[in-house]
Design a protein around this motif. Structure first.
Motif, PDB file in Angstrom:
ATOM      1  N   THR A   1     -24.703  21.939 -20.121  1.00 38.78           N
ATOM      2  CA  THR A   1     -23.488  22.795 -20.306  1.00 38.78           C
ATOM      3  C   THR A   1     -23.995  24.270 -20.697  1.00 38.78           C
ATOM      4  O   THR A   1     -22.928  24.949 -21.163  1.00 38.78           O
ATOM      5  N   SER A   2     -25.010  24.638 -20.774  1.00 38.28           N
ATOM      6  CA  SER A   2     -25.486  26.129 -21.121  1.00 38.28           C
ATOM      7  C   SER A   2     -24.923  27.288 -20.186  1.00 38.28           C
ATOM      8  O   SER A   2     -24.885  28.169 -20.791  1.00 38.28           O
ATOM      9  N   TRP A   3     -24.242  26.663 -19.204  1.00 34.42           N
ATOM     10  CA  TRP A   3     -23.602  27.845 -18.312  1.00 34.42           C
ATOM     11  C   TRP A   3     -22.343  28.281 -19.084  1.00 34.42           C
ATOM     12  O   TRP A   3     -21.999  29.543 -18.869  1.00 34.42           O
ATOM     13  N   THR A   4     -21.818  27.894 -20.115  1.00 33.79           N
ATOM     14  CA  THR A   4     -20.660  28.075 -20.924  1.00 33.79           C
ATOM     15  C   THR A   4     -20.874  29.299 -21.768  1.00 33.79           C
ATOM     16  O   THR A   4     -20.316  30.408 -21.921  1.00 33.79           O
ATOM     17  N   GLU A   5     -22.301  29.281 -22.192  1.00 37.18           N
ATOM     18  CA  GLU A   5     -22.897  30.424 -22.925  1.00 37.18           C
ATOM     19  C   GLU A   5     -22.852  31.837 -21.842  1.00 37.18           C
ATOM     20  O   GLU A   5     -22.698  32.845 -22.436  1.00 37.18           O
ATOM     21  N   LYS A   6     -23.222  31.651 -20.693  1.00 37.54           N
ATOM     22  CA  LYS A   6     -23.146  32.618 -19.944  1.00 37.54           C
ATOM     23  C   LYS A   6     -21.788  33.393 -19.752  1.00 37.54           C
ATOM     24  O   LYS A   6     -21.826  34.558 -19.463  1.00 37.54           O
ATOM     25  N   LEU A   7     -20.861  32.310 -19.446  1.00 41.47           N
ATOM     26  CA  LEU A   7     -19.454  32.626 -19.225  1.00 41.47           C
ATOM     27  C   LEU A   7     -19.037  33.477 -20.430  1.00 41.47           C
ATOM     28  O   LEU A   7     -18.004  34.434 -20.117  1.00 41.47           O
ATOM     29  N   GLY A   8     -19.258  33.164 -21.330  1.00 45.82           N
ATOM     30  CA  GLY A   8     -18.913  33.783 -22.790  1.00 45.82           C
ATOM     31  C   GLY A   8     -17.825  33.039 -23.722  1.00 45.82           C
ATOM     32  O   GLY A   8     -17.127  32.127 -23.167  1.00 45.82           O
ATOM     33  N   SER A   9     -17.380  33.570 -24.594  1.00 49.87           N
ATOM     34  CA  SER A   9     -16.359  33.033 -25.617  1.00 49.87           C
ATOM     35  C   SER A   9     -15.037  33.199 -24.600  1.00 49.87           C
ATOM     36  O   SER A   9     -14.637  34.073 -23.902  1.00 49.87           O
ATOM     37  N   SER A  10     -13.995  32.323 -24.879  1.00 53.97           N
ATOM     38  CA  SER A  10     -12.766  31.855 -24.122  1.00 53.97           C
ATOM     39  C   SER A  10     -11.885  33.164 -24.721  1.00 53.97           C
ATOM     40  O   SER A  10     -10.944  33.355 -24.030  1.00 53.97           O
ATOM     41  N   GLU A  11     -12.096  33.645 -25.854  1.00 55.98           N
ATOM     42  CA  GLU A  11     -11.530  34.904 -26.291  1.00 55.98           C
ATOM     43  C   GLU A  11     -11.474  36.020 -25.254  1.00 55.98           C
ATOM     44  O   GLU A  11     -10.766  36.895 -25.396  1.00 55.98           O
ATOM     45  N   ASP A  12     -12.520  36.012 -24.311  1.00 54.00           N
ATOM     46  CA  ASP A  12     -12.803  37.129 -23.601  1.00 54.00           C
ATOM     47  C   ASP A  12     -12.024  36.841 -22.289  1.00 54.00           C
ATOM     48  O   ASP A  12     -12.314  36.166 -21.179  1.00 54.00           O
ATOM     49  N   ARG A  13     -10.763  36.700 -22.205  1.00 54.51           N
ATOM     50  CA  ARG A  13      -9.718  36.266 -21.079  1.00 54.51           C
ATOM     51  C   ARG A  13     -10.208  36.765 -19.996  1.00 54.51           C
ATOM     52  O   ARG A  13      -9.853  36.182 -18.983  1.00 54.51           O
ATOM     53  N   LYS A  14     -10.316  38.124 -19.870  1.00 51.82           N
ATOM     54  CA  LYS A  14     -10.477  38.900 -18.767  1.00 51.82           C
ATOM     55  C   LYS A  14     -11.871  38.344 -17.929  1.00 51.82           C
ATOM     56  O   LYS A  14     -11.807  38.108 -16.514  1.00 51.82           O
ATOM     57  N   ARG A  15     -12.663  38.139 -18.733  1.00 51.74           N
ATOM     58  CA  ARG A  15     -14.144  37.596 -18.017  1.00 51.74           C
ATOM     59  C   ARG A  15     -13.939  36.386 -17.506  1.00 51.74           C
ATOM     60  O   ARG A  15     -14.204  35.794 -16.419  1.00 51.74           O
ATOM     61  N   TRP A  16     -13.127  35.289 -18.205  1.00 48.71           N
ATOM     62  CA  TRP A  16     -12.866  34.102 -17.577  1.00 48.71           C
ATOM     63  C   TRP A  16     -11.793  33.962 -16.382  1.00 48.71           C
ATOM     64  O   TRP A  16     -11.997  33.340 -15.262  1.00 48.71           O
ATOM     65  N   GLY A  17     -10.811  35.050 -16.605  1.00 45.43           N
ATOM     66  CA  GLY A  17     -10.135  35.147 -15.293  1.00 45.43           C
ATOM     67  C   GLY A  17     -10.909  35.832 -14.154  1.00 45.43           C
ATOM     68  O   GLY A  17     -10.811  35.264 -12.921  1.00 45.43           O
ATOM     69  N   ASP A  18     -11.864  36.746 -14.274  1.00 46.84           N
ATOM     70  CA  ASP A  18     -12.824  36.946 -13.276  1.00 46.84           C
ATOM     71  C   ASP A  18     -13.397  35.946 -12.752  1.00 46.84           C
ATOM     72  O   ASP A  18     -13.587  35.998 -11.282  1.00 46.84           O
ATOM     73  N   PHE A  19     -14.038  35.038 -13.520  1.00 48.10           N
ATOM     74  CA  PHE A  19     -14.773  34.006 -13.125  1.00 48.10           C
ATOM     75  C   PHE A  19     -13.726  33.043 -12.281  1.00 48.10           C
ATOM     76  O   PHE A  19     -14.318  32.264 -11.369  1.00 48.10           O
ATOM     77  N   ALA A  20     -12.533  32.710 -12.373  1.00 43.35           N
ATOM     78  CA  ALA A  20     -11.544  32.152 -11.498  1.00 43.35           C
ATOM     79  C   ALA A  20     -11.757  32.582 -10.077  1.00 43.35           C
ATOM     80  O   ALA A  20     -11.811  31.884  -9.087  1.00 43.35           O
ATOM     81  N   GLY A  21     -11.619  34.064 -10.082  1.00 43.13           N
ATOM     82  CA  GLY A  21     -11.490  34.497  -8.745  1.00 43.13           C
ATOM     83  C   GLY A  21     -12.795  34.218  -8.115  1.00 43.13           C
ATOM     84  O   GLY A  21     -13.020  34.230  -6.830  1.00 43.13           O
TER      85      GLY A  21
END
Length: 129
Positions: free
Chosen positions: A98-118
């Motif tokens: 599950t090391s991919w989550t480190e690359k995604l970053g903290s869930s507090e970085d909502r914009k980055r997570w939203g970009d990943f959805a796209g």
């Protein structure tokens, strides 16, 4: 007009290459035949579709429509994040990488997570060819 290079200069941006690396790491996890893991991934995809649809339409909403739909957009974003976290949690329990989550970053970085959805939808679309 959208300028990808300007987007990449933002602190919370995610490059195509970063997103693809995370996506491929997730697909390595999906080699596991656990049915529930695959069900959770489907929920991630479904929530990414709903959220990304709203996010795309956001570009065309009037100011009034944005005010009216802002809470719903946030709710869709939260659902995507919850689903991705649940997928991650089960992968951890199954002792998968599950090391991919480190690359995604903290869930507090909502914009980055939203970009990943796209990006997920972009990759899924191309993969479907």
């Amino acid at each position: 007009m959208f300028d990808y290079n300007i987007y990449l200069q933002k602190n919370d941006s995610m490059s195509f290459e970063e997103a693809l690396e995370i996506y491929n790491a997730i697909f390595n996890i999906l080699e596991c035949k656990d049915e529930y893991l695959h069900e959770l991934w489907k929920e991630v995809i479904d929530s990414a579709i709903v959220y990304s649809n709203m996010r795309t339409n956001w570009n065309y909403f009037s100011r009034e429509e944005k005010q009216e739909k802002d809470k719903l957009r946030t709710s869709y974003h939260n659902t995507f994040m919850i689903n991705l976290k649940a997928f991650h949690k089960l992968a951890e329990q199954l002792e998968l990488d599950t090391s991919w989550t480190e690359k995604l970053g903290s869930s507090e970085d909502r914009k980055r997570w939203g970009d990943f959805a796209g990006y997920i939808l972009c990759f899924e679309n191309i993969r479907a060819r």
